[in-house]
Design an enzyme around this catalytic site. Structure first.
Site, PDB file in Angstrom:
ATOM      1  N   ASP A 180     104.135 -29.245  49.181  1.00  0.00           N
ATOM      2  CA  ASP A 180     103.805 -27.960  48.552  1.00  0.00           C
ATOM      3  C   ASP A 180     103.701 -26.893  49.635  1.00  0.00           C
ATOM      4  OD1 ASP A 180     103.020 -26.130  46.628  1.00  0.00           O
ATOM      5  OD2 ASP A 180     100.974 -26.882  46.451  1.00  0.00           O
TER       6      ASP A 180
ATOM      7  N   GLU B  13     107.280 -22.704  51.591  1.00  0.00           N
ATOM      8  CA  GLU B  13     108.245 -21.589  51.574  1.00  0.00           C
ATOM      9  C   GLU B  13     108.475 -20.969  52.975  1.00  0.00           C
ATOM     10  OE1 GLU B  13     106.848 -22.700  47.907  1.00  0.00           O
ATOM     11  OE2 GLU B  13     105.568 -21.798  49.416  1.00  0.00           O
TER      12      GLU B  13
ATOM     13  N   ASP C   5     103.466 -22.476  39.945  1.00  0.00           N
ATOM     14  CA  ASP C   5     102.247 -22.029  39.263  1.00  0.00           C
ATOM     15  C   ASP C   5     102.606 -21.177  38.047  1.00  0.00           C
ATOM     16  OD1 ASP C   5     101.049 -23.298  41.328  1.00  0.00           O
ATOM     17  OD2 ASP C   5     100.302 -21.502  42.327  1.00  0.00           O
TER      18      ASP C   5
END
Length: 864
Positions: free
Chosen positions: A384, A387, A507
């Site tokens: 996670d 990015e 999300d």
């Protein structure tokens, strides 16, 4: 410029600086042919068989399927389809066009193409598209990996996929092609309906054109280049439960127990970072997740066939007593800023980011995963925040005299001492892409773009491949542990990520809009070559309503990746929290678990041909223009259509039915016969989702269960569908089974079996038979086909025969044949009344080994 017809259906056009080397997506991360060294003003080309040719004059080069044309002054190029002369890409600009010819500067590349107004385009992600799966003229399409939640519409989200599919229908005949611009730099793509313009802030123009001509062909050709989707373990197709906020192990144990009590299927239990010691990767909280008790829990659930997955973020906590950090510093694995590890902040506080372009980092990462696996035998990893996400912006230092973070507040407020970095052209480039939807600086809440990776590579160039490079390193590490098939879930993705990882859409919100948006994003990722995809069921935050959660599990049970996940600050939303939701879950997941052999076969199809597991309807019905923008229904495989309820307080749904016969999977006596594509209002009470199986199909099913390990060992059944009242017809299907722990998913290793199923009706006879490749594995498992259901034909008149491996089965006393009349969702009106006689035929009591070739036949009605 270099161009080449690399295959019969793939053309590459590569444009770069003739004088100096420029950044490209690294060839070791995405293996492909390297273009030759180019010289100024020389255009070099070749076909697959020819030597290189040099030319300066306007030229045309034809391959098997595509034609490449260019002019030199001004430089323009176009690509045409050879079969019909249709122009697929045309970079010329006229005076009336709102764009110019090619622009190639160091930090600004611009190129455009004309498009027909009626072309339907798909792709260019990752983003949440409120208008559905089709690209919408004048919506912004910015590609730059960003930790921006999926609730933000038309903005650059977690992944970057600069590829689109173009579907055109001319005089009722459709053709499809694909266009990839292989470039990892930030870009804006402007789609105006009749043209498309790329504005890119670096790299090269490396175009690949895929000739199709069907959508499935395009994805096949695309994944042949970028890497076939990863094979998934069987259990990953079961249901997953997760939550940020399982404060201790006893809560997790209760969740598992409550699923069993509620009789809701569950295969995988997850931990967000609650298991960690101070949010640090590869650690355990000694108080809340003591290792001896966790190992005892894992031994118990592993014995039942359940699996356990935890999260890891790339940011490594800066802490002198933290072994992972110490070893990272010792091996010099972190991204640098002016020679020192770049400092950022994520959940543990101050962190450094591993540089996965550095071979030493990949080794170190693998070693940390090995150490952690020895501590906790996890079954997969969830990567996670890659990015990469940073709670701060710019150049930061650890504050003196105060604790950061101090344990109060949400934990994502920046508490480092930071100053903006705008002094270089890499931090503040001349062209501002629409980053975060607000033209933010490209270093906003991520790694400073003037920071450097291995061999001096700038973050400016490599930013959007960070998650991709982490997925590759993680895959290598997991496969090296025990030689098992890895399972990795990644938030950030790039071209080729599907070869290593699954994806969830990030999300989202517990709203009806987000429920609807999830379908388009899921379908896009199938086009991107990441077929194992799904959204957080019931929404990540805030609390969903009970009705919404009912509808979401009904839809989510048919996502390729099916997981309930919720935010730390949201109330509990496991499926057993409401009895109504539990009932919907038992219904929808109950059907999913019966369909597991079909889904696993689709997983094999994805791995071998790139075919998405979940597909838009136009993948099968390519000439039905009503399907081109359809974003509220989808297919699993080529024939299983899911039509969910997506609106509040609705007990019916309007679903589009392309021409043909469609059978209700939950009640196979119910059928819809559609002469032309039209909408039908379907009943959909709270616990009902409509799933229909198309004609000419054979799907394998099993009896289901509460865990995939048990469901997998139940007897098989086949469902065979013909057009209603057919007197002549054929149906096909297949089944792939293997040892799903093996890294490779393939035939020929002694641990897999592939079965083709066929059925025909003609001359008053029905025949159903199989053809088996590599029979040993299925025979060793003892799998049998216990039931065959045939839909849409006349009743059984007699003459029932079975053969196994060419030998007649003498005793069929256990075999029971029953029929039930079909019922019509729509009135037949003036349609052929012969359809009224058609029935569902069930042949039960069979004992046909899956690994043996069988044939069964019988006579139907009095039809000639």
């Amino acid at each position: 410029m270099f161009f080449r017809h690399e295959t019969d259906n793939r053309l590459r056009v590569y444009i770069t600086d003739a004088e100096k080397q420029r950044w490209e997506v690294p060839y070791n991360l995405l293996p492909r042919e390297k273009p030759p060294a180019l010289k100024q003003t020389i255009v070099r080309s070749r076909t697959r068989k020819d030597a290189y040719t040099y030319t300066l004059t306007p030229s045309e080069y034809a391959g098997s399927e595509l034609i490449f044309l260019y002019t030199t002054d001004p430089f323009t190029f176009s690509v045409k389809r050879k079969s019909n002369g249709q122009t697929l890409f045309d970079s010329r600009s006229d005076e009336s066009d709102p764009y110019s010819d090619l622009v190639f500067k160091d930090q600004y590349l611009e190129i455009s193409t004309k498009l027909p107004k009626d072309a339907s385009l798909y792709g260019l992600g990752e983003n949440t598209q409120p208008h559905g799966i089709k690209l919408y003229p004048n919506d912004p399409y910015t590609l730059y990996t960003t930790d921006l939640s999926a609730i933000n519409l038309n903005a650059d989200l977690y992944g970057s996929h600069p590829v689109y599919m173009d579907l055109r229908n001319i005089d009722g005949e459709s053709s499809t092609h694909g266009v990839l611009l292989l470039n990892s730099n930030g870009m804006d793509v402007f789609y105006r309906g009749n043209s498309l313009t790329y504005k890119v802030i670096g790299g090269v123009l490396d175009f690949y054109f895929f000739s199709g001509p069907t959508p499935l062909d395009v994805v096949d050709q695309y994944t042949q280049l970028i890497g076939r989707p990863a094979p998934m373990p069987y259990w990953s197709l079961g249901f997953h439960q997760c939550r940020w906020g399982y404060h201790n192990l006893s809560v997790v144990e209760d969740v598992v127990e409550n699923y069993k009590k509620a009789k809701i299927p569950l295969d995988v239990i997850w931990n967000d970072d609650d298991h960690m010691d101070g949010h640090k990767d590869f650690t355990l909280n000694p108080t809340n997740y003591p290792r001896p008790k966790l190992l005892e829990f894992l031994e118990k659930i592993h014995g039942q066939g359940m699996k356990y997955i935890v999260i890891i973020d790339p940011g490594i906590g800066v802490n002198a007593s933290y072994g992972v950090y110490q070893r990272g510093i010792a091996n010099d694995v972190f991204i640098k800023y002016e020679g020192k590890p770049y400092l950022a902040q994520v959940w543990p506080g101050a962190v450094n980011f591993p540089d996965f372009l550095n071979p030493k980092t990949v080794e170190w990462w693998g070693d940390e995963i090995r150490r952690f696996h020895e501590l906790v035998p996890v079954d997969g990893l969830w990567i996670d925040m890659n990015e990469a996400s940073n709670f701060c912006t710019g150049l930061c230092t650890i504050p003196e005299g105060r604790i950061c973070p101090n344990g109060t507040g949400p934990g994502w407020d920046c508490c480092l001492d930071c100053k903006n970095v705008t002094k270089t052209r890499w931090d503040d480039p001349p062209y501002k892409i629409n980053a975060s939807g607000i033209q933010a600086l490209i270093g906003y809440k991520t790694i400073a773009t003037s920071a450097s990776h291995y061999n001096g590579v700038l973050e400016y160039d490599a930013h959007s491949i960070y998650g991709f490079s982490q997925a590759i390193a993680t895959h290598k590490a997991l496969q090296g542990l025990e030689g098992k098939r890895p399972f990795i879930l990644s938030r950030s993705t790039f071209v080729g990520s599907g070869h290593y990882a699954a994806h969830w859409t990030g999300d989202n919100k517990g709203t009806w809009d987000d429920l609807k948006y999830s379908i388009s994003t899921m379908l896009n990722f199938g086009i991107f070559g990441v077929p194992m995809v799904g959204s957080d069921i019931c929404g990540f935050y805030p609390a969903p309503t009970e009705e919404l959660c009912n509808r979401w599990i009904e839809l989510g049970a048919f996502y390729p990746f099916s997981r309930d996940h919720a935010n730390f600050y949201s109330p509990r939303q496991e499926l057993y929290q409401w009895e109504t939701v539990a009932e919907s879950a038992r219904n929808a997941l109950g059907m999913r678990y019966k369909l597991l052999p079909y889904l696993y076969t689709l997983n094999y199809e994805a791995h071998t041909s790139g075919a998405p597991i979940a597909r838009p309807l136009f993948f099968t019905f390519t000439n039905e223009t009503k399907c081109f923008g359809l974003s509220t229904q989808f297919l699993l495989g080529s024939s299983l259509m899911v039509s969910p309820v997506l609106e509040e307080k609705k007990t019916s749904t309007d679903a589009l039915f392309p021409p043909g016969s469609w059978y209700n999977l939950f009640d196979m006596t119910q059928v819809i016969v559609s002469k032309e594509a039209h909408y039908i209002t379907l009943d959909a009470p709270l616990h009902v989702i409509n799933v229909h199986l198309y004609q000419n199909t054979i799907i394998p099913m099993q009896q289901g269960g509460l865990i995939s390990k048990e469901a997998r060992m139940t007897p098989f059944s086949l469902v065979v569908t013909f057009p209603m009242a057919a007197t002549v017809g054929e149906a096909k299907g297949n089944l792939f089974v293997d040892d799903d722990e093996l890294p490779e998913m393939k035939l020929g290793n002694g641990y897999s079996t592939y079965v083709d199923f066929y059925a025909t009706v003609s001359n008053g006879m029905v025949k159903v038979w199989s053809d088996v490749r590599e029979s040993k594995f299925a025979l060793d498992k003892g799998w049998i086909i216990e039931k065959v259901t045939v839909l849409g034909l006349d009743g059984v008149q007699g003459g029932f025969e079975i053969e196994v491996d060419g030998n007649p089965v003498a005793t069929t006393s256990k075999v029971k044949i029953s029929t039930a009349e079909h019922r019509y969702t729509e009135k037949l009106e003036d349609r052929d009344q012969d359809m009224m006689k058609s029935v569902m035929i069930e042949v039960k009591g069979l004992e046909l080994p899956v690994g043996k070739i069988f044939s069964m036949s019988w006579k139907i009605g009095n039809k000639a």
